[in-house]
Write a protein that holds these residues in place. Structure first.
Motif, PDB file in Angstrom:
ATOM      1  N   LEU A   1     -11.429  -3.096  -0.085  1.00 53.00           N
ATOM      2  CA  LEU A   1     -12.162  -2.406  -1.141  1.00 53.00           C
ATOM      3  C   LEU A   1     -11.223  -2.200  -2.326  1.00 53.00           C
ATOM      4  N   LYS A   2     -11.706  -2.449  -3.527  1.00 51.89           N
ATOM      5  CA  LYS A   2     -10.867  -2.304  -4.718  1.00 51.89           C
ATOM      6  C   LYS A   2     -11.052  -0.882  -5.273  1.00 51.89           C
ATOM      7  N   LEU A   3     -10.054  -0.029  -4.985  1.00 50.90           N
ATOM      8  CA  LEU A   3     -10.151   1.365  -5.446  1.00 50.90           C
ATOM      9  C   LEU A   3      -8.950   1.710  -6.323  1.00 50.90           C
ATOM     10  N   ASP A   4      -8.029   2.524  -5.825  1.00 52.33           N
ATOM     11  CA  ASP A   4      -6.915   3.006  -6.643  1.00 52.33           C
ATOM     12  C   ASP A   4      -5.618   2.932  -5.848  1.00 52.33           C
ATOM     13  N   MET A   5      -4.788   1.941  -6.164  1.00 52.92           N
ATOM     14  CA  MET A   5      -3.537   1.754  -5.432  1.00 52.92           C
ATOM     15  C   MET A   5      -2.508   2.838  -5.724  1.00 52.92           C
ATOM     16  N   ARG A   8       0.845  -1.210   0.000  1.00 49.09           N
ATOM     17  CA  ARG A   8       0.000   0.000   0.000  1.00 49.09           C
ATOM     18  C   ARG A   8       0.872   1.247   0.000  1.00 49.09           C
ATOM     19  N   TYR A   9       1.934   1.203   0.790  1.00 48.29           N
ATOM     20  CA  TYR A   9       2.844   2.354   0.863  1.00 48.29           C
ATOM     21  C   TYR A   9       3.494   2.599  -0.499  1.00 48.29           C
ATOM     22  N   ASP A  10       3.877   1.506  -1.168  1.00 47.05           N
ATOM     23  CA  ASP A  10       4.531   1.613  -2.478  1.00 47.05           C
ATOM     24  C   ASP A  10       3.539   1.811  -3.622  1.00 47.05           C
ATOM     25  N   GLY A  11       2.247   1.672  -3.318  1.00 46.22           N
ATOM     26  CA  GLY A  11       1.228   1.824  -4.356  1.00 46.22           C
ATOM     27  C   GLY A  11       1.179   0.651  -5.325  1.00 46.22           C
ATOM     28  N   GLU A  12       1.485  -0.542  -4.823  1.00 48.27           N
ATOM     29  CA  GLU A  12       1.502  -1.728  -5.695  1.00 48.27           C
ATOM     30  C   GLU A  12       0.379  -2.700  -5.321  1.00 48.27           C
ATOM     31  N   GLU A  13      -0.142  -3.393  -6.317  1.00 49.42           N
ATOM     32  CA  GLU A  13      -1.224  -4.351  -6.102  1.00 49.42           C
ATOM     33  C   GLU A  13      -0.671  -5.706  -5.648  1.00 49.42           C
ATOM     34  N   CYS A  14      -1.500  -6.436  -4.904  1.00 43.23           N
ATOM     35  CA  CYS A  14      -1.119  -7.798  -4.523  1.00 43.23           C
ATOM     36  C   CYS A  14      -1.861  -8.787  -5.430  1.00 43.23           C
ATOM     37  N   LEU A  15      -1.414 -10.032  -5.440  1.00 42.54           N
ATOM     38  CA  LEU A  15      -2.017 -11.044  -6.317  1.00 42.54           C
ATOM     39  C   LEU A  15      -3.476 -11.338  -5.946  1.00 42.54           C
ATOM     40  N   LEU A  20      -7.349   5.658   0.009  1.00 42.14           N
ATOM     41  CA  LEU A  20      -8.049   5.042  -1.131  1.00 42.14           C
ATOM     42  C   LEU A  20      -7.275   3.874  -1.736  1.00 42.14           C
ATOM     43  N   ARG A  21      -6.122   3.552  -1.174  1.00 42.70           N
ATOM     44  CA  ARG A  21      -5.316   2.453  -1.704  1.00 42.70           C
ATOM     45  C   ARG A  21      -5.828   1.120  -1.136  1.00 42.70           C
ATOM     46  N   ASP A  22      -6.894   0.649  -1.736  1.00 42.77           N
ATOM     47  CA  ASP A  22      -7.530  -0.621  -1.363  1.00 42.77           C
ATOM     48  C   ASP A  22      -7.589  -0.831   0.158  1.00 42.77           C
ATOM     49  N   PRO A  23      -8.340   0.013   0.828  1.00 43.40           N
ATOM     50  CA  PRO A  23      -8.401  -0.090   2.296  1.00 43.40           C
ATOM     51  C   PRO A  23      -9.133  -1.346   2.758  1.00 43.40           C
ATOM     52  N   THR A  24      -8.761  -1.809   3.937  1.00 47.02           N
ATOM     53  CA  THR A  24      -9.472  -2.926   4.565  1.00 47.02           C
ATOM     54  C   THR A  24     -10.809  -2.420   5.081  1.00 47.02           C
ATOM     55  N   ILE A  25     -11.875  -3.139   4.780  1.00 50.96           N
ATOM     56  CA  ILE A  25     -13.192  -2.720   5.268  1.00 50.96           C
ATOM     57  C   ILE A  25     -13.801  -3.722   6.252  1.00 50.96           C
ATOM     58  N   MET A  26     -13.289  -4.988   6.262  1.00 49.42           N
ATOM     59  CA  MET A  26     -13.745  -5.952   7.266  1.00 49.42           C
ATOM     60  C   MET A  26     -12.584  -6.867   7.647  1.00 49.42           C
ATOM     61  N   ARG A  27     -12.556  -7.272   8.923  1.00 52.61           N
ATOM     62  CA  ARG A  27     -11.484  -8.159   9.360  1.00 52.61           C
ATOM     63  C   ARG A  27     -12.017  -9.114  10.410  1.00 52.61           C
ATOM     64  N   ILE A  28     -11.253 -10.176  10.681  1.00 55.87           N
ATOM     65  CA  ILE A  28     -11.645 -11.188  11.657  1.00 55.87           C
ATOM     66  C   ILE A  28     -11.198 -10.741  13.054  1.00 55.87           C
TER      67      ILE A  28
END
Length: 533
Positions: free
Chosen positions: A241-245, A205-212, A252-260
């Motif tokens: 959430l899939k937004l803009d990395m 997220r810091y680097d603005g890169e997507e994960c697989l 807005l860099r794909d924030p977590t919206i739910m967790r365990i």
């Protein structure tokens, strides 16, 4: 005839005092008023006290309406007050009469502080101004941080502030709704389950890169989300959430919206194990509650765009969002984490330590709710840094208390003196030490005496003499009193006039030449906390 006039005047003074103090007059306050209006009454103070005792009993028997009728006839000037112009808050953008909905959204993970109070008064003010609605909504979707004690504490603080709300709800009651919207976002391809370790996800997220994980199909994500609710371990998966990395706004860099979260919730217990994060829950609840205006500190400003994005993806309307600077009190932290450190280290006694800025602390110190309401109107919703000095807060509190606070004498470190033919009195030790043989001084509002030596003085005269030192005093029927000074932590021990012993816990009074104080406990000694001068 003269005696009858005196008796009538004393009765009027008693009715005035009773009217100002919810039907309960104070003998000490009436005595001070009587002596101030006619110093010659000191010639027979025993008889005067008898008149006052009867007048107070008679006045206290009257209803408030009867008191007002009598005073309007006998002393109409009593009701003449100078109008104090208060600042009002500006108009709300897009506000329509009868349609404004604001909300109070505390998280039950700690006690409210001065910043909460100012924010709550903003929301309360506008709901009332536009004949709208005010909602109390507990943002309780973080089981690891929340506790049942804070739900009740928050409601108690709101009751003390005098803030009434039209509806109360809890976000934790809507978990199924959050699940429904989460699955909707997964179905539309706008959310995915991420299995990356926390550190890896944070770095990407810091680097603005997507994960697989971002490439998972909606079907795969839906299956994983259902596994999150059943078997996956805490920390092994999150819904993002899939937004803009690449967004400059990092929220807005794909924030977590739910967790365990496997910890039990204070109200829901272990019924749920997947919980929404603040932005997701907040965005949905504001829309569901029909909130038209969100008024909050600018620490959330970066998240406004994210919450609006969530609502847009779900086809919901967004409210007007108005941000203002966080309110701080100079010299004391408002952060829950910082306050807890002070408590744990023993530097403060608890959340209600009178040196703190929590509402419980301010209340214990003698700051009244009207002060915080007026403070909100003074500081307004500005974007500039807002740090309130304790002096500024005290100034407002003093103006509010001064017209109605009962006055009493208090003598610190009392020194006994015998006034020949008049009786036993106590004066401050420092004053007694500074006396010189033959020196004349005045017992305030009583009479002049001459210092003879070794704790003995003699009556000099009634007449007020220029350049004569005036001393606080109490008589032999005074009571032991202690006053805690919050700033220093020191306690001033002394004697106060006997009427203080009849006061109730929580009453705020003014000790002349000391300051305003709140009764902390009754008994022996009476214990008070100094509010301010």
């Amino acid at each position: 005839m003269v005696a009858k006039k005196i008796e009538n005047n004393v009765f009027i003074f008693a009715v005035e005092n009773a009217f100002l103090h919810k039907g309960k007059a104070s003998e000490g306050a009436v005595l001070g008023k009587a002596l101030s209006s006619d110093p010659s009454l000191k010639d027979d103070i025993v008889k005067l006290r008898t008149h006052i005792s009867k007048a107070v009993k008679d006045a206290n028997k009257l209803s408030i309406d009867e008191m007002e009728t009598l005073l309007r006839k006998e002393n109409p000037d009593f009701f003449e007050k100078k109008e104090i112009a208060e600042r009002e808050l500006p108009e709300l953008p897009g506000a329509e009469m009868g349609k404004v909905v604001t909300r109070l959204a505390p998280e039950p993970n700690g006690y409210l502080h001065i910043g909460h109070a100012v924010s709550f008064f903003f929301n309360h003010y506008y709901a009332k101004k536009y004949s709208g609605k005010l909602i109390l909504r507990f943002e309780d979707t973080n089981p690891e941080k929340e506790s049942t004690e804070y739900y009740d504490a928050i409601k108690e603080d709101l009751a003390w502030l005098g803030i009434k709300y039209d509806k109360i709800k809890r976000n934790s009651d809507d978990i199924e709704l959050f699940y429904k919207h989460a699955e909707s976002l997964i179905d539309s391809g706008n959310a995915y389950v991420c299995r990356c370790p926390v550190e890896k996800s944070r770095k990407l997220r810091y680097d603005g890169e997507e994960c697989l994980c971002r490439k998972n199909s909606s079907k795969e994500n839906l299956e994983l989300f259902r596994e999150m609710k059943k078997t996956l371990k805490q920390g092994s998966a999150t819904l993002r959430l899939k937004l803009d990395m690449k967004s400059k706004n990092t929220t807005l860099r794909d924030p977590t919206i739910m967790r365990i979260v496997e910890a039990a919730h204070p109200l829901q217990g272990t019924k749920y194990r997947v919980w929404p994060l603040y932005d997701f829950a907040n965005a949905i609840e504001d829309a569901k509650c029909g909130v038209t205006h969100v008024l909050r500190s600018n620490e959330f400003q970066q998240r406004d765009e994210l919450q609006n994005n969530i609502r847009e993806l779900l086809g919901m309307d967004s409210p007007h969002i108005i941000s203002y600077s966080r309110i701080n009190l100079e010299g004391t932290p408002t952060s829950k984490r910082e306050i807890q450190k002070l408590i744990d280290s023993g530097k403060v006694s608890g959340w209600d330590d009178p040196r703190l800025a929590t509402l419980q602390a301010l209340r214990r110190r003698g700051i009244v709710p009207e002060t915080l309401e007026r403070l909100a109107k003074e500081v307004r919703m500005t974007s500039g840094s807002t740090t309130i000095s304790m002096d500024a807060l005290n100034t407002i509190n003093r103006k509010i208390l001064s017209p109605t606070a009962k006055h009493y004498f208090f003598v610190p470190s009392p020194e006994k003196i015998e006034v020949k033919s008049k009786g036993t009195f106590y004066i401050p030790k420092e004053d007694a030490k500074s006396m010189k043989k033959g020196e004349i001084f005045r017992l305030k509002d009583l009479f002049n005496v001459k210092f003879i030596g070794k704790g003995e003085v003699e009556f000099d005269s009634d007449k007020v003499k220029s350049n004569t030192k005036k001393l606080q005093w109490v008589s032999s029927d005074s009571i032991e009193t202690e006053i805690l000074v919050p700033e220093t932590g020191k306690t001033i021990k002394g004697l106060s006039q006997k009427e203080v012993g009849k006061l109730k816990v929580g009453e705020i009074i003014q000790f002349e030449r000391v300051g305003f104080a709140i009764i902390e406990s009754t008994g022996k000694p009476i214990k008070c906390i100094l509010s301010h001068e």
